[in-house]
Scaffold this active site. Sequence first.
Site, PDB file in Angstrom:
ATOM      1  N   HIS A 107       0.830  -1.197   0.000  1.00 24.12           N
ATOM      2  CA  HIS A 107       0.000   0.000   0.000  1.00 24.12           C
ATOM      3  C   HIS A 107       0.862   1.243   0.000  1.00 24.12           C
ATOM      4  O   HIS A 107       1.973   1.250   0.524  1.00 24.12           O
ATOM      5  CB  HIS A 107      -0.940   0.022   1.216  1.00 24.12           C
ATOM      6  CG  HIS A 107      -0.256  -0.229   2.517  1.00 24.12           C
ATOM      7  ND1 HIS A 107       0.095  -1.497   2.948  1.00 24.12           N
ATOM      8  CD2 HIS A 107       0.163   0.626   3.483  1.00 24.12           C
ATOM      9  CE1 HIS A 107       0.688  -1.409   4.130  1.00 24.12           C
ATOM     10  NE2 HIS A 107       0.749  -0.136   4.464  1.00 24.12           N
ATOM     11  N   HIS A 109       0.913   5.173   1.293  1.00 25.04           N
ATOM     12  CA  HIS A 109       0.344   6.153   2.203  1.00 25.04           C
ATOM     13  C   HIS A 109       0.402   7.531   1.529  1.00 25.04           C
ATOM     14  O   HIS A 109       1.449   7.893   0.979  1.00 25.04           O
ATOM     15  CB  HIS A 109       1.181   6.289   3.482  1.00 25.04           C
ATOM     16  CG  HIS A 109       1.208   5.081   4.358  1.00 25.04           C
ATOM     17  ND1 HIS A 109       0.393   4.942   5.461  1.00 25.04           N
ATOM     18  CD2 HIS A 109       1.978   3.957   4.322  1.00 25.04           C
ATOM     19  CE1 HIS A 109       0.666   3.785   6.074  1.00 25.04           C
ATOM     20  NE2 HIS A 109       1.623   3.165   5.396  1.00 25.04           N
TER      21      HIS A 109
END
Length: 145
Positions: A107, A109
């Site tokens: 992922h 951020h």
Amino acid sequence: MSLHGEYDPQNIFAQIIRGEAPCYKLYEDDDVLAFLDLFPQAFGHTLVIPKRAAARNLLEIDADALCKLMRVTQRLTQVLVDELQPDGVQVAQFNGAPAGQTVFHLHMHIIPRLAGQGLGIHAANQAEPAELEELQARLVKRISG
Ligand code: AMP
């Protein structure tokens, strides 16, 4: 967890992708999903994840899927900057627990930053649902507008 090992299909982001766990969704297409971080380190903290790749980290995703992830990350960074008008914006990604990773599905951020305001503690304090809902509505409106 180190850099090496098996992808766990029960990790929380895999559950979110399958619709088995909730999220404050901001954007979704065939390849990428973006949602608000439940434990934001700053107002507007957003996560962008690949949907198809069973990749724990940057080293396990193919280049095409990574490009799609980064395209959406750039677009949503612009959305956050336009809507929240921060003084800076941090785009970050961690690989392996010693590097700060706590969820083992790749992922990105996106963290809007205000001058003079430090970063909140990582994955520590859950935001109020009402605040997340209101922010989600603002951002979704701008994304689709
Ligand atoms: P990392 O430490 O880089 O693996 O980041 C994982 C991020 O996921 C942290 O910022 C957590 O606050 C966030 N997080 C954990 N569980 C959830 C969840 N269910 N929904 C949204 N964000 C989450």
